[in-house]
Write a protein that holds these residues in place. Structure first.
Motif, PDB file in Angstrom:
ATOM      1  N   VAL A  41       0.983  -1.710   0.067  1.00  0.00           N
ATOM      2  CA  VAL A  41      -0.090  -0.151  -0.239  1.00  0.00           C
ATOM      3  C   VAL A  41       0.796   1.427   0.155  1.00  0.00           C
ATOM      4  O   VAL A  41       0.447   2.266  -0.426  1.00  0.00           O
ATOM      5  CB  VAL A  41      -0.744  -0.055   1.319  1.00  0.00           C
ATOM      6  CG1 VAL A  41      -2.332   1.334   1.273  1.00  0.00           C
ATOM      7  CG2 VAL A  41      -1.829  -1.134   0.660  1.00  0.00           C
ATOM      8  N   CYS A  42       2.010   1.547   0.624  1.00  0.00           N
ATOM      9  CA  CYS A  42       3.058   2.411   1.081  1.00  0.00           C
ATOM     10  C   CYS A  42       2.902   3.124  -0.406  1.00  0.00           C
ATOM     11  O   CYS A  42       3.402   2.015  -1.366  1.00  0.00           O
ATOM     12  CB  CYS A  42       4.569   2.246   1.597  1.00  0.00           C
ATOM     13  SG  CYS A  42       4.969   3.292   1.585  1.00  0.00           S
ATOM     14  N   ALA A  43       3.121   4.341  -0.403  1.00  0.00           N
ATOM     15  CA  ALA A  43       3.290   5.147  -1.866  1.00  0.00           C
ATOM     16  C   ALA A  43       4.567   5.560  -1.870  1.00  0.00           C
ATOM     17  O   ALA A  43       4.799   5.958  -2.856  1.00  0.00           O
ATOM     18  CB  ALA A  43       2.188   5.867  -2.266  1.00  0.00           C
TER      19      ALA A  43
ATOM     20  N   CYS B 134       5.817   8.432   0.496  1.00  0.00           N
ATOM     21  CA  CYS B 134       5.814   9.814   0.262  1.00  0.00           C
ATOM     22  C   CYS B 134       6.583  10.054   1.551  1.00  0.00           C
ATOM     23  O   CYS B 134       7.131  11.065   1.655  1.00  0.00           O
ATOM     24  CB  CYS B 134       4.092  10.492   0.950  1.00  0.00           C
ATOM     25  SG  CYS B 134       3.437  10.095   2.511  1.00  0.00           S
TER      26      CYS B 134
ATOM     27  N   CYS C  23      -0.423   8.424   8.293  1.00  0.00           N
ATOM     28  CA  CYS C  23      -0.593   8.104   6.258  1.00  0.00           C
ATOM     29  C   CYS C  23      -1.559   7.832   6.478  1.00  0.00           C
ATOM     30  O   CYS C  23      -2.342   7.668   6.672  1.00  0.00           O
ATOM     31  CB  CYS C  23       0.122   6.324   6.962  1.00  0.00           C
ATOM     32  SG  CYS C  23       0.731   5.909   5.895  1.00  0.00           S
ATOM     33  N   PRO C  24      -1.263   8.540   4.241  1.00  0.00           N
ATOM     34  CA  PRO C  24      -2.370   8.936   3.818  1.00  0.00           C
ATOM     35  C   PRO C  24      -2.924   7.880   3.581  1.00  0.00           C
ATOM     36  O   PRO C  24      -4.070   8.296   2.512  1.00  0.00           O
ATOM     37  CB  PRO C  24      -1.546   9.674   2.762  1.00  0.00           C
ATOM     38  CG  PRO C  24      -0.344  10.457   3.501  1.00  0.00           C
ATOM     39  CD  PRO C  24       0.463   9.340   4.315  1.00  0.00           C
ATOM     40  N   SER C  25      -2.035   6.706   3.090  1.00  0.00           N
ATOM     41  CA  SER C  25      -2.337   6.014   1.947  1.00  0.00           C
ATOM     42  C   SER C  25      -3.177   4.996   3.583  1.00  0.00           C
ATOM     43  O   SER C  25      -3.447   3.733   3.192  1.00  0.00           O
ATOM     44  CB  SER C  25      -1.256   5.674   1.364  1.00  0.00           C
ATOM     45  OG  SER C  25      -0.407   4.645   2.289  1.00  0.00           O
ATOM     46  N   GLY C  26      -2.570   5.204   4.229  1.00  0.00           N
ATOM     47  CA  GLY C  26      -3.271   3.770   6.018  1.00  0.00           C
ATOM     48  C   GLY C  26      -2.691   2.428   5.763  1.00  0.00           C
ATOM     49  O   GLY C  26      -2.839   1.521   5.823  1.00  0.00           O
ATOM     50  N   ALA C  27      -1.124   2.772   5.106  1.00  0.00           N
ATOM     51  CA  ALA C  27       0.261   1.674   5.134  1.00  0.00           C
ATOM     52  C   ALA C  27       0.379   1.794   6.398  1.00  0.00           C
ATOM     53  O   ALA C  27       0.719   0.406   6.643  1.00  0.00           O
ATOM     54  CB  ALA C  27       0.938   1.804   3.997  1.00  0.00           C
TER      55      ALA C  27
END
Ligand code: FES
Lengths: 140, 586
Positions: free
Chosen positions: B513-515, B517, B555-559
């Motif tokens: 999931v981690c982008a 950032c 965490c914006p992506s929820g990772a």
């Protein structure tokens, strides 16, 4: 409206406010049972989504409470929380929730009395504000 | 006459006639015996180099002092008999060796001189100093250093005039004791010592004039005197780095200072003691060798007290100071009552002012009974004030404890010789810093907070840091020993295992999931998040992560998620709460 009993959710940090709540209990202090505690390790881990979700689900007030500045068990998690709550308070009115429904407090581990008082004050305040928008919609 | 004033005085007391400006001319004799001394009067002429006028004989002023003995007081001069063997050596007009005053080098460059031969008659100390100076110069000479620079006199050290302790205000000035001298009549007739010195009492009194203003002058006498060799002047502060797996904090407590509690007169009346001071007084190694004595106005121990008041709860169980009970005072107060009865005598009146007698331990209640049987007066009530203002004749010269007996509902004035304050135990002044260092918290009373009052009385919020003793709460010796043993066992159980388990509630970043950032990297207070360049994702170092969730909260992506506090878990918890609420109609 007289018999309105608000529902409150409190996100409390494990090291300070949760311990204070424990102390309030062991000290046999009474406070309104309208509040439900959700224990988190630190206020810094409270995702804004949790707060928004709570309001959307019809909760009348949300309390986020952690350690006093400088006392956070994880150095500065409470400061991160303070920043997020500030932003949330700006966003909430756009969803139709008064910003007073969200509160951030610092309650140290030994402040059992203050914990009980904070809950009492908050419940009283929410009672004057009345049920939240979301709840009214659900009733309709 | 270059003599000490006291010498001149002494001579005059013994009726020695001093004839100034008189020079001897010749000794007269009769039948081979001295019969007199012919002298001539002189007047002071022009001053010489030293500023003294040279005497000039006055012609025709001769006179005779009849006498039968003449004592000649001869002077001293340098033995110059060898001088002609060293003709290069230069001499001064006074017959001393000529030297450079800074280096003591003579006219022969390789010869240095010091002592009486240079200075004229002087003291041993000055000769030794000259020796030191000459040796230093010789050393420089042999190493061919520039002697002119080397031996320039060191400028006299300027004292700051501040290097002493502040003197207590209001000290009366006392004159220096001077030693007694033998009566002049007695001393002309004998060889007995004229200066009688100080008597022991005078010497002791003189020593007590010392204001003790100086800081240690490092005379090292204490090092020699200490048989246990416990004193080391060279010991300095050291910073040690010790690698340990666990820490037991046992930093103890402070005693409440009763000086600000004005009504008790501590510091004002010499016979108001704190509990620890009384403990010291009754100790066999204490100032009185274990005798319980009261003090006079000057603070000197004089006689045994006839009556003593013991005040419980000074600063404890008091909303103005500490609300808590210090726990140990009741029992040591009983001990004091017992000690006084035992040491001073059973007829000594001991008054014990208490709020409640808390004799909760093994054998404690029995001891309380015993003290009651010994005749200690137990008075339930707090003392309001201690005063020395006597209202009746039998209060004169005593301290009066003013109190109320709450069992009788009666006001009391109890005259006593000595008052003991059972002062509160309080958290140490530096407890805040210590708590910061170890990452532990303090309770409202300032003492360190245990992890749980019932289930975790030894451990703290920080793993591996344990508590023992009065730093956690006021407690006596048996409880401290028990707690310390428990804490030691806890620490040992960590040590024997040798490894610690990483807590399960730490963060984890889902690489799918981690982008990348990298927001979490800046947020982590423990620098536990690193960036994996190859995969382009952030990774949590499990050994460093403490599980605060700073990363997960943002965490914006929820990772990023903290195990056991994952988003879906919190949401589920919340749903459960709401459902339960709905079920009961909230
Ligand atoms: S641990 Fe309490 S706010 Fe961070």
């Amino acid at each position: 409206m007289e018999d309105f009993e608000p529902t409150l959710i409190a996100f409390v940090c494990n090291w300070c406010t949760y311990t204070a709540a424990d102390l309030a209990g062991t000290s046999r202090l009474t406070y309104p049972q309208n509040v439900r505690l959700i224990r988190v390790m630190c206020t810094g881990m409270v995702d804004p989504q949790y707060v928004i979700k709570a309001f959307l689900e019809g909760v009348d007030g949300v309390l986020v409470s952690g350690c006093h500045p400088g006392d956070c068990h994880y150095i500065n998690g409470n400061f991160k929380a303070r920043r997020r709550i500030k932003l949330l308070k700006e966003i909430l009115p756009r969803f139709g929730f008064q910003e007073e429904r969200l509160r951030l407090t610092w309650i140290g581990a030994s402040d059992g009395i203050q914990f009980a008082e904070t809950i009492r004050a908050m419940v009283a305040q929410i009672k004057t504000l009345g049920p939240s928008q979301a709840r009214l919609k659900m009733v309709i | 006459m270059p003599a000490a004033t006291e010498e001149i005085q002494g001579a005059q007391e013994e009726a020695v006639a001093l004839r100034f400006l008189t020079a001897p001319v010749r000794i007269l004799s009769e039948n081979g015996k001295v019969s007199g001394l012919e002298c001539i009067r002189t007047a002071l002429g022009d001053a010489d180099a030293s500023g003294r006028g040279r005497p000039v004989a006055l012609e025709g002023s001769e006179f005779v002092i009849p006498c039968d003995a003449v004592i000649v007081a001869v002077g001293q001069r340098t033995d110059q008999s060898w001088a002609d063997q060293v003709p290069e050596l230069q001499w001064t007009r006074q017959g001393t060796i000529e030297v450079d005053p800074n280096t003591l080098q003579t006219s022969l460059p390789h010869v240095f001189a010091g002592g009486d031969a240079v200075s004229g008659p002087a003291s041993v100390i000055e000769a030794v100093a000259a020796g030191h100076k000459a040796v230093a110069a010789i050393d420089g000479y042999l190493r061919q250093a520039d002697l002119g620079v080397q031996a320039a006199p060191t400028p006299a050290q300027k004292l700051s005039g501040e290097n002493w302790r502040p003197l207590p205000a209001g000290l009366p000035a006392e004159v220096r004791a001077s030693s007694r001298r033998l009566d002049p009549k007695a001393r002309v007739a004998s060889w007995a010592e004229v200066d009688c010195g100080l008597t022991e009492a005078e010497a002791l009194h003189e020593a007590q004039r010392c204001l003790n203003c100086g800081i240690c002058s490092e005379c090292m006498e204490c090092v020699r005197a200490c048989e246990a060799q416990a004193i080391d002047h060279y010991m300095g502060a050291q910073e040690l780095e010790v690698k340990v797996g666990s820490i037991i904090v046992a930093t103890g407590y402070d005693l409440l200072d009763p000086t600000p509690m004005k009504p008790y007169g501590y510091g004002l009346y010499p016979n108001v003691y704190t509990s620890l001071e009384f403990e010291r007084l009754s100790n066999a190694t204490g100032p009185t060798g274990g005798q319980i004595l009261i003090r006079n106005e000057e603070g000197r121990h004089t006689r045994e007290p006839q009556s003593v008041a013991i005040l419980h709860c000074v600063g404890s169980r008091d909303v103005n100071y500490h609300e808590y009970c210090s726990r140990v005072c009741c029992m040591y107060a009983l001990k004091y009552a017992h000690l006084i009865k035992e040491k001073v005598g059973p007829e000594t009146r001991v008054y014990d002012f208490y709020i409640d007698q808390r004799c909760y331990g093994k054998g404690y209640e029995e001891f309380y009974r015993r003290c009651q049987e010994e005749g200690t007066h137990f008075i339930r009530g707090r003392v309001a004030a201690i005063t020395d203002q006597a209202a009746t004749a039998d209060e004169a010269g005593k301290l009066i404890a003013i109190a109320e007996d709450t069992l009788l509902g009666q006001r009391l004035r109890v005259p006593v010789d000595m008052v003991i304050l059972c002062v509160a135990m309080e958290a140490r002044k530096d407890a805040v810093e210590v708590a910061r260092i170890f990452g532990i918290s303090q309770g409202a009373d300032g003492f360190f907070l245990e992890e749980h009052p019932k289930l975790g009385p030894l451990s703290t919020a920080t793993d591996g840091v344990f508590l023992a003793g009065a730093c956690q709460s006021p407690k006596g010796i048996p409880h401290t020993v028990a707690q310390a043993s428990g804490a030691a066992a806890k620490a040992l159980s960590l040590a024997t295992r040798g490894t610690v388990a990483v807590p399960s509630a730490i963060a984890w970043i889902d690489p799918d999931v981690c982008a990348g950032c990298r927001t979490c990297i800046g947020l982590c207070p423990y620098t536990a998040v690193e960036f994996d360049e190859r995969r382009g994702v952030s990774v949590v170092n499990a050994a460093l992560c403490k599980g605060c969730g700073s990363c997960a909260g943002f965490c914006p992506s929820g990772a990023a998620q903290v195990r056991h506090f994952q988003k879906k878990q919190i949401m589920a918890e919340f749903d459960g709460i709401m459902d339960a609420g709905q079920a009961v109609g909230m």
